[in-house]
Design a protein around this motif. Structure first.
Motif, PDB file in Angstrom:
ATOM      1  N   ALA A  11      53.361  49.184 -83.633  1.00  0.00           N
ATOM      2  CA  ALA A  11      52.940  49.500 -82.268  1.00  0.00           C
ATOM      3  C   ALA A  11      52.668  50.987 -82.178  1.00  0.00           C
ATOM      4  O   ALA A  11      53.516  51.802 -82.570  1.00  0.00           O
ATOM      5  N   ASP A  12      51.492  51.321 -81.667  1.00  0.00           N
ATOM      6  CA  ASP A  12      51.089  52.728 -81.510  1.00  0.00           C
ATOM      7  C   ASP A  12      51.189  53.479 -82.832  1.00  0.00           C
ATOM      8  O   ASP A  12      51.639  54.642 -82.889  1.00  0.00           O
ATOM      9  N   GLY A  13      50.795  52.782 -83.902  1.00  0.00           N
ATOM     10  CA  GLY A  13      50.807  53.420 -85.216  1.00  0.00           C
ATOM     11  C   GLY A  13      52.180  53.600 -85.819  1.00  0.00           C
ATOM     12  O   GLY A  13      52.311  54.249 -86.862  1.00  0.00           O
ATOM     13  N   MET A  14      53.220  53.042 -85.186  1.00  0.00           N
ATOM     14  CA  MET A  14      54.596  53.190 -85.682  1.00  0.00           C
ATOM     15  C   MET A  14      55.123  51.827 -86.107  1.00  0.00           C
ATOM     16  O   MET A  14      55.089  50.866 -85.346  1.00  0.00           O
ATOM     17  N   THR A  15      55.621  51.757 -87.353  1.00  0.00           N
ATOM     18  CA  THR A  15      56.186  50.524 -87.884  1.00  0.00           C
ATOM     19  C   THR A  15      57.682  50.490 -87.627  1.00  0.00           C
ATOM     20  O   THR A  15      58.392  51.464 -87.903  1.00  0.00           O
ATOM     21  N   THR A  16      58.139  49.370 -87.065  1.00  0.00           N
ATOM     22  CA  THR A  16      59.568  49.214 -86.816  1.00  0.00           C
ATOM     23  C   THR A  16      60.027  47.838 -87.274  1.00  0.00           C
ATOM     24  O   THR A  16      59.232  46.895 -87.328  1.00  0.00           O
ATOM     25  N   SER A  17      61.296  47.764 -87.608  1.00  0.00           N
ATOM     26  CA  SER A  17      61.925  46.489 -87.969  1.00  0.00           C
ATOM     27  C   SER A  17      62.908  46.106 -86.880  1.00  0.00           C
ATOM     28  O   SER A  17      63.612  46.956 -86.330  1.00  0.00           O
ATOM     29  N   THR A  18      62.941  44.826 -86.572  1.00  0.00           N
ATOM     30  CA  THR A  18      63.881  44.321 -85.572  1.00  0.00           C
ATOM     31  C   THR A  18      64.671  43.167 -86.177  1.00  0.00           C
ATOM     32  O   THR A  18      64.213  42.504 -87.105  1.00  0.00           O
ATOM     33  N   VAL A  19      65.850  42.948 -85.647  1.00  0.00           N
ATOM     34  CA  VAL A  19      66.693  41.838 -86.084  1.00  0.00           C
ATOM     35  C   VAL A  19      67.167  41.106 -84.838  1.00  0.00           C
ATOM     36  O   VAL A  19      67.701  41.733 -83.918  1.00  0.00           O
ATOM     37  N   ALA A  20      66.989  39.797 -84.828  1.00  0.00           N
ATOM     38  CA  ALA A  20      67.363  39.022 -83.652  1.00  0.00           C
ATOM     39  C   ALA A  20      68.181  37.806 -84.061  1.00  0.00           C
ATOM     40  O   ALA A  20      67.841  37.125 -85.045  1.00  0.00           O
ATOM     41  N   PRO A  21      69.249  37.493 -83.323  1.00  0.00           N
ATOM     42  CA  PRO A  21      69.983  36.249 -83.582  1.00  0.00           C
ATOM     43  C   PRO A  21      69.158  35.056 -83.098  1.00  0.00           C
ATOM     44  O   PRO A  21      68.419  35.146 -82.109  1.00  0.00           O
ATOM     45  N   LEU A  22      69.276  33.954 -83.799  1.00  0.00           N
ATOM     46  CA  LEU A  22      68.465  32.773 -83.492  1.00  0.00           C
ATOM     47  C   LEU A  22      69.324  31.673 -82.886  1.00  0.00           C
ATOM     48  O   LEU A  22      70.451  31.424 -83.348  1.00  0.00           O
ATOM     49  N   ASN A  23      68.756  31.007 -81.863  1.00  0.00           N
ATOM     50  CA  ASN A  23      69.419  29.814 -81.354  1.00  0.00           C
ATOM     51  C   ASN A  23      68.987  28.609 -82.184  1.00  0.00           C
ATOM     52  O   ASN A  23      68.249  28.750 -83.162  1.00  0.00           O
ATOM     53  N   GLU A  24      69.418  27.428 -81.810  1.00  0.00           N
ATOM     54  CA  GLU A  24      69.150  26.260 -82.642  1.00  0.00           C
ATOM     55  C   GLU A  24      67.661  25.990 -82.777  1.00  0.00           C
ATOM     56  O   GLU A  24      67.167  25.693 -83.869  1.00  0.00           O
ATOM     57  N   ALA A  25      66.917  26.081 -81.670  1.00  0.00           N
ATOM     58  CA  ALA A  25      65.476  25.824 -81.742  1.00  0.00           C
ATOM     59  C   ALA A  25      64.775  26.882 -82.589  1.00  0.00           C
ATOM     60  O   ALA A  25      63.871  26.576 -83.387  1.00  0.00           O
ATOM     61  N   GLN A  26      65.186  28.123 -82.421  1.00  0.00           N
ATOM     62  CA  GLN A  26      64.575  29.196 -83.213  1.00  0.00           C
ATOM     63  C   GLN A  26      64.917  29.051 -84.693  1.00  0.00           C
ATOM     64  O   GLN A  26      64.111  29.385 -85.554  1.00  0.00           O
ATOM     65  N   ARG A  27      66.097  28.546 -84.996  1.00  0.00           N
ATOM     66  CA  ARG A  27      66.462  28.315 -86.398  1.00  0.00           C
ATOM     67  C   ARG A  27      65.546  27.273 -87.018  1.00  0.00           C
ATOM     68  O   ARG A  27      65.147  27.401 -88.184  1.00  0.00           O
ATOM     69  N   VAL A  28      65.219  26.216 -86.265  1.00  0.00           N
ATOM     70  CA  VAL A  28      64.288  25.193 -86.789  1.00  0.00           C
ATOM     71  C   VAL A  28      62.955  25.844 -87.132  1.00  0.00           C
ATOM     72  O   VAL A  28      62.393  25.610 -88.212  1.00  0.00           O
ATOM     73  N   ASP A  29      62.441  26.685 -86.223  1.00  0.00           N
ATOM     74  CA  ASP A  29      61.150  27.337 -86.473  1.00  0.00           C
ATOM     75  C   ASP A  29      61.229  28.254 -87.695  1.00  0.00           C
ATOM     76  O   ASP A  29      60.301  28.280 -88.519  1.00  0.00           O
TER      77      ASP A  29
END
Length: 548
Positions: free
Chosen positions: A505-523
């Motif tokens: 975003a805006d020429g800046m690379t970033t890493s993010t970490v997010a916990p997943l719920n059950e539906a997100q784990r399936v994806d």
């Protein structure tokens, strides 16, 4: 347990707060998303030596905070006590700041500490395993301790035997050195002791002799005058003259009409006083009588005492004590051989006791090694490595407090193939499975450490990956486990799932970490199975993995 990890302006991470749970925590994401960044940041706050350029581009400084739950009996508390850091409850907060100039500052519960203290805490808090980890299972220097922990072996008797052996050897060496040095002055000692014994000085003798000598010298000087005075007071002197005068006065008294009565009485009284004076002088003169030879003897003795005192650099009153000391030193020479013989016997006994304790420990290690080999073999079969052979080898090594054994973990990946060190014989995938099987055996019942596996499932898939995942989940039943993985079979076994993603975003690379719920784990698991395009079949397979 690692409760949370907070990262500010480190590498590709702007702001990140993660909360971990007990059991198996899995981190997934596409290659290059930044999963290894999390481990770099965790290693940074734990004081590990790693890359220097950690501060996010454009930021003034970076910071990482890790919060651990610390039970009352946790080994990390001993490290805190040694560092003089108190802890009021079960919360341990580690914080480390990386300045833009590269300077790093660490804190434990807001108290500033060195990187070394952080590393000592790290050893009690976290254990990292990966294909290229040379600080854990791949490091032969730690294999002996791992085997002892597996076999519940206590080298305490060997340590005590080693300490007693060293002390006995030290005492023997000191005695031999002292005897050698003493023998170098033996002739001097024998001469000095004889000289002192011949003189036989007593404490206080010098002062007494000096007083006596001065008295005799004074008597020699005044005796002549006292003798002459005594003669002048006696019959040939004043006494005789006064007696003559008395007789003359008494003969004339009858004709003096009483005029001489008073002088005669006074003269009589004077004779009495003169008699007292004579007797006093006579007594004094008798006291001044001495043998000139006694004066000469006293002076010779006094000079001898003072001369010997100067020779030895002590006071005359210390000569008696010096004689006793020199006799003791001479006695130690005479008794030295016998004492050294006793010390040699004690040293031999200490050597034998240590050897017995070390031999017993070696035998116990052999038994533990056999049990470990059986346990690892049982773990390798489900990992599709039933033909591989794991062997714990014990070889003689230089003796020390922990015994005289060198322990190494070796493998032969195929029947008939030569065995060798883990990291030299096994391929990447094989090594991962070996490490996992070994760790499952070694870590049973150990919940003090947070176990981190960095892509330990690399190079395996299908049923083998499923077996790896199940082993990790079982391992997490007794300890908190963090796994960085690309395997959907492993990810499906997690109790807590986090996805690492990278964005621009805006020429800046970033890493993010997010916990997943059950539906997100399936994806996420479906993505890991099929790639960018998630199909219904992949989603169904993901649900099957999660339910299985």
């Amino acid at each position: 347990m690692l409760r949370s990890l907070t990262i500010r302006d480190m590498l590709l991470i702007d702001r990140l707060e993660l909360s971990f749970g007990p059991g198996l925590n899995v981190l997934t994401g596409e290659t290059g998303a930044g999963k290894s960044i999390l481990l770099d940041c965790l290693g940074f706050v734990l004081g590990w030596r790693g890359r220097a350029d950690l501060v996010r581009q454009g930021a003034g400084q970076g910071e990482v905070t890790a919060v651990f739950d610390l039970p009352a009996d946790h080994p990390a508390r001993a490290v805190l006590a040694d560092a003089g850091i108190g802890i009021e409850d079960d919360e341990l907060i580690l914080r480390r700041v990386n300045g833009g100039d590269g300077r790093k500052t660490g804190f434990v519960n807001d108290r500033r500490v060195s990187g070394e203290v952080l590393r000592q805490l790290s050893a009690a808090l976290v254990e990292l395993h990966g294909q290229h980890d040379d600080r854990g299972l791949l490091n032969p220097r730690g294999h002996r301790a791992l085997l002892d922990a597996f076999g519940a072996l206590d080298p305490g008797e060997t340590r005590k035997g080693w300490a007693a052996r060293r002390e006995a050897a030290r005492r023997l060496e000191a005695a031999e050195t002292a005897l050698t040095a003493a023998r170098g002055e033996e002739d001097f000692l024998r001469h000095a002791v004889k000289e002192l014994e011949d003189l036989s000085p007593d404490t206080g003798e010098e002062a007494a002799l000096d007083t006596r000598r001065r008295a005799m010298q004074a008597a020699e000087r005044i005796r002549g005058d006292v003798a002459r005075a005594l003669q002048m007071l006696g019959p040939e002197g004043a006494e005789g003259a006064m007696l003559d005068a008395g007789r003359w006065l008494e003969g004339a008294a009858d004709r003096a009409e009483g005029g001489l009565d008073e002088p005669i009485a006074a003269l009589s009284r004077a004779l009495i006083e003169l008699g007292e004076a004579h007797r006093g002088v006579e007594v004094t003169l008798a006291a001044l009588e001495f043998d000139p030879g006694a004066l000469e003897a006293a002076e010779e003795r006094l000079f001898a005492l003072r001369g010997l005192a100067r020779k030895h650099g002590v006071l005359p009153d210390d000569l008696a004590g010096l004689a006793e000391d020199l006799r003791g030193r001479l006695g130690r020479i005479d008794a030295g051989e016998a004492a050294i013989a006793d010390l040699r016997a004690a040293a031999a006994a200490a050597d034998a006791a240590y050897a017995a304790a070390a031999a017993a420990l070696t035998e116990a290690r052999r038994g533990a090694a056999a049990r470990l080999d059986i346990a690892v073999a049982a773990e390798l079969a489900p990992l599709k490595m039933e033909r591989a052979v794991f062997e714990t080898r014990l070889l003689p090594a230089e003796s020390g407090p922990e015994g005289g054994d060198a322990v190494s973990f070796t493998v032969a990946t195929n029947p008939g193939a030569p065995a060798g060190p883990l990291d030299r014989i096994a391929s990447g995938g094989e090594l991962s499975r070996f490490l996992l099987a070994l760790k499952v055996c070694l870590a049973r019942g150990n919940d003090a450490l947070v176990l981190i596996f960095d892509e330990i499932d690399r190079g395996v898939g299908g049923a083998t990956a499923d077996a790896v995942g199940r082993r990790l989940r079982r391992l997490a039943e007794g300890a908190q486990v963090l796994v960085v993985t690309h395997s959907p079979q492993v990810a499906a076994q997690g109790a807590h799932h986090f996805r690492v993603a990278k964005s621009v975003a805006d020429g800046m690379t970033t890493s993010t970490v997010a916990p997943l719920n059950e539906a997100q784990r399936v994806d996420e698991i479906a993505r890991m199975l099929s790639g960018d395009r998630v199909t219904e079949a992949a989603a169904e397979a993901a649900r099957a993995l999660l339910s299985g």
